[in-house]
Design a protein around this motif. Structure first.
Motif: not given
Length: 627
Positions: A449-463, A526-537, A560-561
């Motif tokens: 999934f870390m090299i996957e085509d992201q077109r499957y979510v590009s048109t979602r209204p929450d992206v 996809l080249v690189r991605a990460e998540i942040m849990r906002g309460k730990f900002r 890194d990339a």
């Protein structure tokens, strides 16, 4: 059965028989060329660790030792049963080594109590133990008791064994000359395996601990198996078991102590802090070869940060790093020539094994050949080429910012516009999937999934999607990435996912051959991605709620990339607030998520600002001259 089906069935059977025959040939070679002995080595506190030694039958010369310490079993057990693979690569069985495999304390046939990522004790009393002391005591026994050893010891291990390898290098035995921690764990809350920036790696953690975490009642040669349960696709299964406490209530039933510990330590408290090894990586004496994969969804943080920490603490060390286009541990036995929809132009893992790994151990353990000439061997995933550097990140990098701009634009300078923000509605009951593939929930995760085509979510209204114009020249990023977002939420908590994507031109030709029938025109790689849990900002130790509708800064460090965006390609940034079920769904209410109730899960309106005052941006390290 139709002729075509019969032919396919025959080919599958033939392939399976060939695989079995090949495995049997490897086992036979080891059996014909090695003696196998089993020992119980006594540690300083009286506990015995089960250890298997494979020694060359040729006793005419002395050999170095390569040690692996693992929680995953050193089987097959019994001196008449032989392994099919020894050492960090298949070729090592013909290189002339003594191979030692050890069940770590409390696992399989070793005595004692097992402790996940057992904390290091820098100031041990006489009989106190940790993984460093267990390694030290093991090596002390081996060099004194195993015939025909030359007094040189190396260690290697991948993933959890990689953790034991780097721990063995702390306060190391003087005979430990070289170590290769591969995909090593460093911190289970900040960036490896179980959490990323405080967000819980749900699917992977559950599928790992439901079996691995079962307490062992007595020494055993067998893996223990967890509960059986109906298993639809992973997305549906984990959504039905949201809130997360349903997994314990319905399936685990408090049978996994470490899972219960995870659920009890939702912040970066003493429990997680003492399990981080980064603060102990000082005065490392053995030569170190760290190995990692750019597409390793489990332990990408560990290799990069262990390398950087050792480099920071000791400029004169012999620490090196290799990063290739690989998933978790795939450099050990595969060719490394392709992944997902992409072909890398060569057998990258073969190159690593022949040109880096074997020469590293041969030099430090046998005195053969020369020392590796570079500190960093890094694969550029856009050029399909290994580079060698004296340090990582390279010396000649500059910082370049890409600004989020109105209308979904991504610009090298702030592009003023009438819209101060972009917005979306995040629904925790309809989270953004982390992959386009539907897998059985018992599947560990989709490893590509870390090299996957992201077109499957590009048109979602929450992206949210922002992209540059086609690039006028190649653009190479080399090093860490940081997102600075100015955001607001209508609720009190939120996750933020940032993706860096390479968008291929519309006229990009399809690969030949094209077994996956992929359309490369417009491919969003996809080249690189990460998540942040906002309460730990602001703090991992002291989480804080968002004030509804107040603009706040959230900084997200991406791993890194090393990637070249080719001329004519576009750079895209995607932002959203869920990545499910690889990560659990944030209820978007400030609460103890591990004990949250359904009423805590609410829709939230998220805004990402790109005004003159609040300039959200992505910062890259650029290799070479920026055009």
């Amino acid at each position: 059965m139709p002729i075509k089906s019969r032919l396919s069935f025959f080919l599958i059977i033939l392939f399976s028989l060939n695989v079995l025959a090949c495995a049997q040939d490897k086992e036979n070679y080891i059996k014909e060329n090695y003696d196998k002995n089993e020992y119980r080595i006594k540690m300083r506190d009286g506990i015995h660790l089960y250890t298997i030694v494979y020694s060359p039958k040729d006793k005419s010369k002395k050999y170095p030792i390569i040690l692996t310490r693992t929680p995953y079993s050193v089987g097959p057990y019994g001196e008449d049963k032989f392994a099919r693979f020894l050492g960090p690569a298949e070729q090592f069985v013909k290189e002339g080594y003594i191979f030692v495999l050890q069940d770590v304390r409390g696992r399989f046939m070793s005595e004692g109590e097992f402790d996940n990522m057992r904390p290091h004790k820098p100031n041990k009393a006489k009989n106190e133990t940790d993984e460093s002391s267990d390694t030290y005591d093991t090596i002390e026994w081996l060099v004194k008791n195993i015939p025909n050893n030359n007094g040189k010891v190396g260690m290697w291990g991948n993933s959890y064994p990689g953790f034991y390898t780097i721990m063995g290098a702390i306060d190391a035995h003087p005979n430990l000359a070289a170590v290769s921690p591969q995909a090593p764990i460093s911190d289970w809350f900040i960036g490896d395996d179980m959490h990323h920036n405080g967000a819980f790696s749900l699917q992977m953690s559950f599928n790992f601990f439901k079996n691995f975490g079962i307490p062992r009642k007595a020494p055993t040669t067998q893996w223990q198996r967890g509960a059986e349960y109906p298993s639809p696709d992973n997305y549906t299964f984990f959504l039905k078991h949201t809130p997360i406490k349903k997994l314990n209530e319905n399936i685990l039933k408090n049978s996994i102590p470490f899972w219960d510990s995870i659920m009890a330590h939702g912040n970066y408290d003493y429990f997680w802090q003492e399990r981080s090894n980064l603060k102990h990586l000082k005065n490392i004496k053995p030569a170190v070869l760290i190995v990692g994969g750019w597409y390793d969804a489990e332990d990408l943080f560990g290799p990069l940060n262990i390398y950087k920490t050792i480099e920071k603490n000791d400029k004169d060390n012999q620490c090196r790093i290799v990063m290739g286009p690989w998933t978790h541990g795939s450099w050990i036995a595969t060719k490394g020539d392709s992944l997902g929809d992409f072909y890398f132009g060569s057998n990258t893992a073969d190159y690593y094994r022949q040109k880096i790994l074997i020469p590293f151990f041969n030099y430090y353990l046998k005195g053969i050949g020369k020392s590796l000439t570079s500190d960093a061997y890094m694969f550029n995933t856009g050029e399909n080429k290994f580079y060698q550097f004296n340090q990582w990140p390279p010396q000649n990098v500059t910082t370049s910012d890409l600004f989020l701009s109105p209308g979904g634009k991504l610009s090298f300078s702030y592009d003023y516009g009438s819209a101060d923000f972009s917005e979306y509605i995040s629904d925790p009951w309809n989270p953004v999937p982390y992959t386009s593939k539907f897998l059985d929930s018992r599947n560990f995760y989709n490893r590509t999934f870390m090299i996957e085509d992201q077109r499957y979510v590009s048109t979602r209204p929450d992206v949210l999607t922002f992209e540059t114009e086609p690039l006028d020249t190649d653009f190479t990023i080399a090093g860490p990435i940081e997102a600075t977002l100015y955001v607001s939420t209508s609720s009190t908590d939120a996750d933020f996912v940032v993706k860096v994507i390479d968008v291929y031109p519309d006229d990009e030709p399809n690969p030949e051959p094209n077994p996956n029938q992929v359309e490369m025109g417009g491919y969003q790689r996809l080249v690189r991605a990460e998540i942040m849990r906002g309460k730990f900002r602001n703090s991992y130790e002291n989480p804080a709620p968002f004030t509804p509708n107040k603009i706040e800064e959230v900084k997200i460090k991406l791993n890194d990339a090393f990637h070249t965006f080719r001329k004519g390609h576009k750079i895209m940034i995607q932002i959203h607030s869920s990545w499910f079920p690889f990560f659990d769904s944030n209820p978007q209410t400030f609460t103890d998520i591990y004990n949250a109730n359904e009423k805590d899960f609410v829709k939230a309106q998220l805004k990402v600002y790109h005004s003159e005052e609040y300039q959200s941006k992505i910062s890259f390290k650029i290799y070479g001259e920026k055009q």
